[in-house]
Design a protein around this motif. Sequence first.
Motif, PDB file in Angstrom:
ATOM      1  N   ASN A  25      43.246  40.540  43.144  1.00 35.82           N
ATOM      2  CA  ASN A  25      43.639  41.837  43.717  1.00 35.82           C
ATOM      3  C   ASN A  25      44.175  42.766  42.637  1.00 35.82           C
ATOM      4  N   LEU A  26      45.051  42.237  41.791  1.00 37.43           N
ATOM      5  CA  LEU A  26      45.638  43.051  40.727  1.00 37.43           C
ATOM      6  C   LEU A  26      44.570  43.504  39.729  1.00 37.43           C
ATOM      7  N   ALA A  27      43.613  42.619  39.430  1.00 32.62           N
ATOM      8  CA  ALA A  27      42.574  42.958  38.464  1.00 32.62           C
ATOM      9  C   ALA A  27      41.680  44.089  38.956  1.00 32.62           C
ATOM     10  N   ASN A  28      41.601  44.247  40.296  1.00 34.43           N
ATOM     11  CA  ASN A  28      40.746  45.282  40.871  1.00 34.43           C
ATOM     12  C   ASN A  28      41.546  46.435  41.472  1.00 34.43           C
ATOM     13  N   ALA A  29      42.802  46.558  41.078  1.00 30.73           N
ATOM     14  CA  ALA A  29      43.669  47.594  41.650  1.00 30.73           C
ATOM     15  C   ALA A  29      43.162  49.004  41.365  1.00 30.73           C
ATOM     16  N   ASN A  30      42.421  49.173  40.285  1.00 29.36           N
ATOM     17  CA  ASN A  30      41.910  50.502  39.931  1.00 29.36           C
ATOM     18  C   ASN A  30      40.430  50.674  40.265  1.00 29.36           C
ATOM     19  N   LYS A  31      39.855  49.730  41.002  1.00 31.60           N
ATOM     20  CA  LYS A  31      38.440  49.799  41.347  1.00 31.60           C
ATOM     21  C   LYS A  31      38.246  50.620  42.613  1.00 31.60           C
ATOM     22  N   THR A  32      37.347  51.581  42.557  1.00 34.92           N
ATOM     23  CA  THR A  32      37.108  52.476  43.684  1.00 34.92           C
ATOM     24  C   THR A  32      36.648  51.705  44.919  1.00 34.92           C
ATOM     25  N   GLY A  33      37.319  51.954  46.042  1.00 28.99           N
ATOM     26  CA  GLY A  33      36.915  51.376  47.312  1.00 28.99           C
ATOM     27  C   GLY A  33      37.187  49.902  47.475  1.00 28.99           C
ATOM     28  N   PHE A  34      37.932  49.282  46.560  1.00 32.62           N
ATOM     29  CA  PHE A  34      38.187  47.837  46.641  1.00 32.62           C
ATOM     30  C   PHE A  34      39.131  47.519  47.792  1.00 32.62           C
ATOM     31  N   LYS A  35      38.830  46.426  48.513  1.00 38.19           N
ATOM     32  CA  LYS A  35      39.664  45.952  49.612  1.00 38.19           C
ATOM     33  C   LYS A  35      40.368  44.662  49.179  1.00 38.19           C
ATOM     34  N   SER A  36      41.699  44.676  49.257  1.00 37.06           N
ATOM     35  CA  SER A  36      42.479  43.521  48.811  1.00 37.06           C
ATOM     36  C   SER A  36      42.292  42.340  49.753  1.00 37.06           C
ATOM     37  N   ALA A 205      40.406  55.362  46.709  1.00 34.44           N
ATOM     38  CA  ALA A 205      41.041  54.442  45.767  1.00 34.44           C
ATOM     39  C   ALA A 205      41.174  53.052  46.385  1.00 34.44           C
ATOM     40  N   SER A 206      41.465  52.077  45.567  1.00 38.66           N
ATOM     41  CA  SER A 206      41.711  50.724  46.055  1.00 38.66           C
ATOM     42  C   SER A 206      42.927  50.719  46.975  1.00 38.66           C
ATOM     43  N   ASN A 207      42.930  49.824  47.958  1.00 41.07           N
ATOM     44  CA  ASN A 207      44.086  49.726  48.855  1.00 41.07           C
ATOM     45  C   ASN A 207      45.063  48.633  48.427  1.00 41.07           C
ATOM     46  N   VAL A 208      44.961  48.183  47.178  1.00 38.81           N
ATOM     47  CA  VAL A 208      45.867  47.158  46.656  1.00 38.81           C
ATOM     48  C   VAL A 208      47.267  47.743  46.494  1.00 38.81           C
ATOM     49  N   ASN A 209      48.269  47.047  47.050  1.00 41.75           N
ATOM     50  CA  ASN A 209      49.666  47.437  46.905  1.00 41.75           C
ATOM     51  C   ASN A 209      50.239  46.672  45.718  1.00 41.75           C
ATOM     52  N   LEU A 210      50.438  47.366  44.612  1.00 42.77           N
ATOM     53  CA  LEU A 210      50.846  46.693  43.378  1.00 42.77           C
ATOM     54  C   LEU A 210      52.183  45.964  43.520  1.00 42.77           C
TER      55      LEU A 210
END
Length: 248
Positions: A25-36, A205-210
């Motif tokens: 999840n953290l590795a894809n935190a800046n990936k467009t449209g990524f779902k955690s 943007a990704s929906n990952v909550n850092l």
Amino acid sequence: MDKFLYISMSGAKENMNALAIHSNNLANANKTGFKSSFEQARSMQVYGQGQPTRVFALTEEPGQNFDSGTMQTTGRNLDISVQGDGWLVVESPLGDEGMTRAGGLNIDQSGFLVDSNKSRVLDTKGEPIFVPLPVEKFNIRQDGMVEIRPNGAPADGMEEVAQLKLVNPNVKDIMRGEDGLFRRIDGTVPELDINVRVQSGTLEASNVNLSSELTSLINLQRHFEMQVKMMKNAEEIDKSSETLLSIA
């Protein structure tokens, strides 16, 4: 004693699996449209020869968080974001259809419309969208219709090329594959949904909550250390038992 040790050992192993999920999840935190992704742990009986008297911990990846990420304005005509529920359909590396929310599109050297992973975007008929080059203006309407104005054409000479295939299956029926694309669990192809809308000039943007992901990593690391300490305690108890038996 072996039950105590087995639970500790399997718990440590599954904590490592959970760490991998949150690290991804953290590795894809800046990936467009990524779902955690999220994980859960449950107890499982060990089946085999004899009675199922042993239980081990099992960490699963039951699904993804399908909440929408924040919308970022880019002003780029090739950037689109799906408004609300819905997916953009692209051709996967295996040749089948996959769903994505990553709307940073481009036109490759062959003239095909592709996403950020070089996967070709499909139209309502399931065919790759070809854009005749060169073009002076490019636009994608809210209904997914791709419009172009060829070089030298008048200002009002916009031409329709193809319409994006936009679908909206139930999120309970889909899962993410190893290639990062989503598909229906039963393997069927989602049908076109004319109610799905896109917005040109924006990206999701990704929906990952850092902060949440970092907290989860810290907690999992502490759990892993606790499991290791339990295994060490089991070893010390075993040595103490051997000492008592030797004295007797």
